[in-house]
Design an enzyme around this catalytic site. Sequence first.
Site, PDB file in Angstrom:
ATOM      1  CD  GLU A   1      -3.072  -1.240   2.197  1.00 34.98           C
ATOM      2  OE1 GLU A   1      -4.130  -1.154   1.977  1.00 34.98           O
ATOM      3  OE2 GLU A   1      -2.552  -1.170   3.483  1.00 34.98           O
TER       4      GLU A   1
HETATM    5  C1  ACM Z   1      -2.608  -5.354   3.601  1.00 33.91           C
HETATM    6  O1  ACM Z   1      -3.460  -5.758   3.891  1.00 33.91           O
HETATM    7  N1  ACM Z   1      -2.300  -4.406   3.503  1.00 33.91           N
HETATM    8  C2  ACM Z   1      -1.558  -6.441   3.443  1.00 33.91           C
END
Ligand code: ACM
Length: 515
Positions: A333
């Site tokens: 992310e």
């Molecule tokens: C995640 O759920 N950001 C690995």
Amino acid sequence: MPALTLSRTPALPVQWSSLLACLLAFAVTGCAQRVEVAQAPAAEILANVVPMPTHLVRTGGELTLGASVAVTVEGEAPHARRALDTLLAGLGVASGKGQGVQLRLQRVDDPSLGEEGYRLRIDDAIVMEAATDIGLFHAVQTLRQLLPAQPKPGMQLPHLEIEDVPAYGWRGVSLDVARSFLPLDYLYRHVDRMALFKLNRLHLHLTDDQGWRIEIKRYPRLTEVGGASAVAGGRSGYYTQAQLKALVAYAQAHGVTIVPEIDMPGHVQAALASYNALACDDVKNLAPYSGTKVGFSVLCLDKPEVVDPFVRDVLTEVLEIFPSHEIHIGGDEIRHPRYAEFVEMTAALVEGMGRRPIVWEEGSVANTRPTMMVQLWNDGYDIAPAVAKGHALILSPCSFFYVDHGNYAGQPQTYDWCRKEGVPLARIHGFDPTVFKTAAGVEAALWSELVHTDAAADNRLWPRLAAVAEVGWNPSTRGDYLHFSGRLSALRPHLDAMGIAYHREPDLYWTQPWN
Ligand code: ACM
């Protein structure tokens, strides 16, 4: 040894007859809602063992345990021996060289059993064989499930033969202790519970925006500042290196490898709040963070002269604590022009230190060696290129393995962004890892934005981790959820004996008090 008998027999196993009795007695009340479940499973339940052994035959008859068992050990098996002694002591059975049923733990030179497989034969005696101590340890866990959870007079074991080898070497659970801390004693209890189901990887998500949970001696502010924050409503805290080393040793003795994750280059607000120099100069907000957003913080990748030594120093200390061959470096992310370069550098650093890096799926875009492991978490992520490159996969697609999602649709204090119906027990058991050519195994993930107490963690993890264990050990059972739920249903006293505040899963008839 023949495979599990698949024939249906007229005599229902005990728990299914009692379910039918329940339906007859309460046709218009609670049980009636579950009519559709009260059919016999496709295969006969021969023993209430989860995960289902790969080969199991009942050979007829029963063995009754007396007040003592005569234990012999051939070869080194300290972990299995300790587990056996604890098991027998808990049931009030003396173990030693003296009288009573003969029980033999035997190390054998048999490569077909691998690192974790075992054989268990129960007739007039109990014989366990494995190539390793941990294989014997797993045999003891099977015995633990076959025995009652509490002492009782005249304890009986079915005569049987089991040969049991896991399909996958990675059967894990990830705990996010960064957003909301889990106390050390919870982690110890968690290892015991994993062991009963032969789960073997405990992935600790030790750092994130909301908290930094691992002592790093060269950077004390990481825990002074980063250890003091948490997600709103959650718990703060951190583990010292000495505490983690002791936990690692305890876990190893229970067949569990602890895999640390230092999440980088994003999810680092706690580190930036501790050491502002890790941020780019134009980053305004360097305060600790207690919200639930993602993707806003990043190590200043334009300052490698600051960031690279930090990464190296932190990983050096992490590797001194954790002997795990696999080390998770995060990578989820975050968008940044130098992202791929950072993953490449960090993966190479871990390899240079003699270990094997793991990244979340996004990191597979980096130019790394195929030996790096990749953890899949979005159902829809195009993982084919990573598979084609040869990366081994840890399978955690969120609609099957994100247990911060509800046990059922609409469960309070759970997420549903990945699957609005939640992630029920049956869905996990239905997962098919075999379609992923390079699968190393499966792993559930408990993110803790909404999980702030031990009881909430128990509720999200159990009984669903039993399904994760079965999918990773013996995925051939996935077509027979009733078989699984029948076996697991009968293990409720074992979960009670471990003090687990599990979700009272209707499919297991756990909504009612026991007996
Ligand atoms: C995640 O759920 N950001 C690995």
